[in-house]
Design a protein around this motif. Sequence first.
Motif, PDB file in Angstrom:
ATOM      1  N   SER A  51      41.564  39.186  42.815  1.00 26.55           N
ATOM      2  CA  SER A  51      42.650  38.007  42.039  1.00 26.55           C
ATOM      3  C   SER A  51      41.377  37.117  42.382  1.00 26.55           C
ATOM      4  O   SER A  51      42.003  35.705  41.583  1.00 26.55           O
ATOM      5  CB  SER A  51      42.809  37.725  44.318  1.00 26.55           C
ATOM      6  OG  SER A  51      42.154  37.328  45.152  1.00 26.55           O
ATOM      7  N   GLY A  52      40.206  37.118  42.733  1.00 30.04           N
ATOM      8  CA  GLY A  52      39.403  35.878  41.957  1.00 30.04           C
ATOM      9  C   GLY A  52      39.210  34.897  43.065  1.00 30.04           C
ATOM     10  O   GLY A  52      38.860  33.183  43.085  1.00 30.04           O
ATOM     11  N   THR A  53      39.374  35.187  44.394  1.00 34.14           N
ATOM     12  CA  THR A  53      39.098  34.119  45.423  1.00 34.14           C
ATOM     13  C   THR A  53      37.773  33.839  45.280  1.00 34.14           C
ATOM     14  O   THR A  53      37.289  33.145  46.662  1.00 34.14           O
ATOM     15  CB  THR A  53      39.730  35.068  47.037  1.00 34.14           C
ATOM     16  OG1 THR A  53      38.995  36.387  47.145  1.00 34.14           O
ATOM     17  CG2 THR A  53      41.025  35.311  46.601  1.00 34.14           C
ATOM     18  N   ALA A  55      35.509  33.973  43.226  1.00 31.47           N
ATOM     19  CA  ALA A  55      35.382  33.382  41.753  1.00 31.47           C
ATOM     20  C   ALA A  55      36.564  33.419  40.692  1.00 31.47           C
ATOM     21  O   ALA A  55      37.161  33.585  41.555  1.00 31.47           O
ATOM     22  CB  ALA A  55      33.842  34.259  41.105  1.00 31.47           C
ATOM     23  N   ARG A  56      36.021  33.954  39.464  1.00 28.72           N
ATOM     24  CA  ARG A  56      37.118  34.144  38.479  1.00 28.72           C
ATOM     25  C   ARG A  56      37.797  35.303  38.502  1.00 28.72           C
ATOM     26  O   ARG A  56      36.477  36.561  38.914  1.00 28.72           O
ATOM     27  CB  ARG A  56      36.378  33.613  36.881  1.00 28.72           C
ATOM     28  CG  ARG A  56      36.312  32.323  36.371  1.00 28.72           C
ATOM     29  CD  ARG A  56      35.438  33.202  35.032  1.00 28.72           C
ATOM     30  NE  ARG A  56      36.118  33.608  34.327  1.00 28.72           N
ATOM     31  CZ  ARG A  56      35.406  33.261  33.320  1.00 28.72           C
ATOM     32  NH1 ARG A  56      35.501  32.831  32.719  1.00 28.72           N
ATOM     33  NH2 ARG A  56      36.430  34.443  32.378  1.00 28.72           N
ATOM     34  N   PRO A  57      38.815  35.555  38.328  1.00 28.99           N
ATOM     35  CA  PRO A  57      39.344  36.927  38.296  1.00 28.99           C
ATOM     36  C   PRO A  57      38.763  38.153  37.158  1.00 28.99           C
ATOM     37  O   PRO A  57      38.169  37.611  36.764  1.00 28.99           O
ATOM     38  CB  PRO A  57      40.741  37.539  38.175  1.00 28.99           C
ATOM     39  CG  PRO A  57      41.248  35.167  37.833  1.00 28.99           C
ATOM     40  CD  PRO A  57      39.782  34.513  38.502  1.00 28.99           C
ATOM     41  N   LYS A  58      38.463  39.119  38.011  1.00 35.03           N
ATOM     42  CA  LYS A  58      37.697  40.220  37.402  1.00 35.03           C
ATOM     43  C   LYS A  58      38.547  41.721  36.806  1.00 35.03           C
ATOM     44  O   LYS A  58      39.322  41.487  38.062  1.00 35.03           O
ATOM     45  CB  LYS A  58      36.475  39.957  37.134  1.00 35.03           C
ATOM     46  CG  LYS A  58      36.452  39.822  38.527  1.00 35.03           C
ATOM     47  CD  LYS A  58      34.628  39.912  39.145  1.00 35.03           C
ATOM     48  CE  LYS A  58      34.112  39.556  40.086  1.00 35.03           C
ATOM     49  NZ  LYS A  58      34.741  38.170  40.544  1.00 35.03           N
TER      50      LYS A  58
END
Length: 185
Positions: A51-53, A55-58
């Motif tokens: 979900s990217g909590t 950083a960015r979603p991956k």
Amino acid sequence: IPILEIAPGEKAGEITVKSANGTDRKPAPSHAAGLLREATSDHEALALHTSGTTARPKLVPLTHGILCASARNISASLGLNPADRCLNVMPLFHVHGLVASTMATLATGGTVVLPAKFNPLSFWRVARDYGATWYSAVPTLHHLLAARAESGKRPEGAARLRFIRSCSASLSPPLISDLEAAFGA
């Protein structure tokens, strides 16, 4: 796309698999070797979309070995055993529902109850009817259940609960207290 129905078999631990949409054609023998292979612990089992909590979603590939190790670690830390019945209200496309609830329970020989969807109005009836010993949910779902609790009256479906688990986001201390007081777990 073949749609398969999986049902309990005649003996304990057996399952039956049949086509739900008439696409149960088997591959020709010359193609079977290329389509079917035994998975090993280092084969990728699924791709997790984060979900990217932090950083960015991956997209994170998870291997069979990682999923099995996670299920074993969770089941050990929760003290799960074959008598446990998990009421899984999390979707199976969510790692919380798939690994933390379903795989961890099945790894110990326990039972997983999978309602079609989360419904706070029928939750405790389902928990009672299937003898749930634990459930795991996100704080939003815990909050919905706590908000519907009658003061001083433990729901009938909570009678067999050993514990309640929260995952995927932090659970506030007041909500923890409300859940413990209302459901006795």
